[in-house]
Design an enzyme around this catalytic site. Structure first.
Site, short mmCIF file in Angstrom:
data_model
loop_
_atom_site.label_atom_id
_atom_site.label_comp_id
_atom_site.label_asym_id
_atom_site.label_seq_id
_atom_site.Cartn_x
_atom_site.Cartn_y
_atom_site.Cartn_z
N ARG A 40 0.90 -1.16 -0.19
CA ARG A 40 -0.07 0.07 -0.08
C ARG A 40 0.63 1.40 -0.05
NH1 ARG A 40 -3.41 3.02 3.85
NH2 ARG A 40 -5.37 3.71 2.81
N ILE A 66 -7.19 8.05 -0.68
CA ILE A 66 -7.00 6.42 -0.96
C ILE A 66 -7.79 5.80 0.23
CG2 ILE A 66 -4.91 6.52 0.57
CD1 ILE A 66 -3.71 4.16 -1.07
N SER A 67 -8.85 5.01 -0.10
CA SER A 67 -9.70 4.49 1.09
C SER A 67 -9.07 3.83 2.17
CB SER A 67 -10.72 3.67 0.33
OG SER A 67 -11.70 4.23 -0.56
N GLN A 68 -9.62 3.85 3.11
CA GLN A 68 -9.32 2.88 4.50
C GLN A 68 -9.23 1.78 3.95
OE1 GLN A 68 -12.30 3.32 7.45
NE2 GLN A 68 -11.15 1.77 8.69
N PRO A 69 -8.16 0.72 4.28
CA PRO A 69 -7.93 -0.45 3.87
C PRO A 69 -9.08 -1.31 4.23
CG PRO A 69 -5.94 0.41 4.75
CD PRO A 69 -6.84 1.40 5.02
#
Length: 217
Positions: A40, A66-69
């Site tokens: 990431r 960038i979205s939360q995992p």
């Protein structure tokens, strides 16, 4: 500068992140394995190296994140990707979600409306190793009728209503995962297009996404 080295330290942080996601209820091994395989931190500037493995969204410019995992894992699990699934992704953003889908065996057609993000991804060396990802600059509400129909559609921005043009681009038996709602919090939904063109709607947890906008910029 984007980092290009995936060290043992990064791999250790990534493993810890995946364990955290698993503890929150993500159980699909293919999702977990894909996220474990993808560095990431490659998708963020090297200045934010330590932040890459926090389970948080992070700004990437142009008002996008960038979205939360956990969110990436949640949407990917709901999508039920099969090997060679033809997937339309609305909102390329950093490219991270597209890579996760490709790692799961999907053939990904990803649209980005922000020209700067699109151009950055076109020149992103790491993305070029994925021949199953195709990038497009355009309006997500229009989809990609030339390449339709799709087995799966993933929307990575908050849609105020279900986009009808995208439903039309979904195969019978296909699924769309969409954060639905115009407020600060959206309801995650999975919509299955049945053989008679009627829709089966399933409602899941609440999330917060940047809004899905019309047009391109």
């Amino acid at each position: 500068m984007r980092p290009t080295q995936d060290t043992y330290r990064h791999q250790g942080m990534r493993k810890k992140l995946i364990q955290g996601i698993q503890s929150k209820g993500i159980s699909d091994d293919r999702v977990l394995d894909a996220m474990l395989a993808v560095p990431r931190h490659f998708f963020l500037d090297s200045a934010f190296d330590e932040k890459a493995y926090d389970d948080k969204a992070f700004p990437i410019g142009e008002g996008q994140t960038i979205s939360q995992p956990y969110t990436v894992a949640y949407q990917s699990q709901l999508l039920e990707v099969k090997p060679f699934s033809k997937i339309l992704e609305i909102g390329t953003g950093s490219g991270y979600q597209a890579v996760i889908l490709a790692e799961m065996g999907g053939q990904v057609y990803s649209i980005e409306r922000q020209k700067k993000l699109f151009e950055a991804n076109k020149s992103f060396t790491y993305l070029k190793k994925y021949s199953t990802i195709k990038l497009f600059y355009g309006d997500g509400y229009e989809g990609l009728p030339t390449y339709a129909p799709f087995d799966r559609i993933l929307i990575t921005a908050a849609a105020p209503e279900i986009p009808q043009k995208l439903i039309e681009q979904l195969k019978p038996g296909g699924m769309m995962v969409i954060p639905l709602g115009s407020g600060e919090v959206q309801q995650m939904m999975r919509i299955t297009k049945l053989d008679n063109d009627s829709l089966k709607e399933e409602v899941f947890d609440h999330f917060s996404f940047v809004p899905m906008l019309v047009g391109k910029k």
